[in-house]
Scaffold this active site. Sequence first.
Site, PDB file in Angstrom:
ATOM      1  N   SER A 109     -21.667  18.621  68.458  1.00 37.51           N
ATOM      2  CA  SER A 109     -22.330  18.595  69.574  1.00 37.51           C
ATOM      3  C   SER A 109     -23.430  19.761  69.669  1.00 37.51           C
ATOM      4  CB  SER A 109     -21.608  18.458  70.841  1.00 37.51           C
ATOM      5  OG  SER A 109     -22.386  18.362  72.290  1.00 37.51           O
ATOM      6  N   ASP A 120     -33.298  23.514  59.970  1.00 34.58           N
ATOM      7  CA  ASP A 120     -34.569  22.683  59.801  1.00 34.58           C
ATOM      8  C   ASP A 120     -35.809  23.973  59.989  1.00 34.58           C
ATOM      9  OD1 ASP A 120     -33.516  20.412  59.863  1.00 34.58           O
ATOM     10  OD2 ASP A 120     -34.520  19.570  61.504  1.00 34.58           O
ATOM     11  N   LYS A 134     -21.539  14.425  66.686  1.00 34.81           N
ATOM     12  CA  LYS A 134     -21.498  14.026  68.083  1.00 34.81           C
ATOM     13  C   LYS A 134     -22.934  14.442  68.571  1.00 34.81           C
ATOM     14  CE  LYS A 134     -20.497  14.218  72.816  1.00 34.81           C
ATOM     15  NZ  LYS A 134     -21.276  14.330  73.473  1.00 34.81           N
TER      16      LYS A 134
END
Length: 174
Positions: A109, A120, A134
């Site tokens: 999460s 990224d 998740k």
Amino acid sequence: KSVRSRMLEPGYGYVRISQFLGSTNDELEEALESLDKQQKLTGLVLDLRNNPGGLLDQSITVSDAFLERGEIVSTRGRNADQTQRFNAKAGDLAKGKPIVVLINGGSASASEIVAGALQDHKRATVVGSKSFGKGSVQTIIPIGASGAIRLTTARYYTPSGRSIQAKGIEPDIL
């Protein structure tokens, strides 16, 4: 307390975030300041292993602490008008120094949001094993006075558009 820190080898700080609570970002700032006072930091290890997640806003502010600009995470629901994007503001607490983020199958999460955003943006090297996956946004809908339904209403996406749900974050180095 959700943040613990210590010095590793000369110049390298280690910060462990065990979960994302309301105080996590403040604790992170204090930890980095303390480490930098002990010895000038030349790099940082951010340990998110076995971090089950927590508050979305804290994962956003922790990610923002290391990013100068760009998207941190987006949530997308069933309809296009349900899309939300969260972006970084200028200011990198690590001042551009190298960061390694540690993850494993217990990282879920909010911790996946941080790892995905830093990965990224090429701001950190992610090391470990694939995270839990998740990546769903859940809304709690009250039912009467004594019950509620937890309903998945959207999914989290990394800045490059990768869904976290059931896929997790693949480390740069296994």
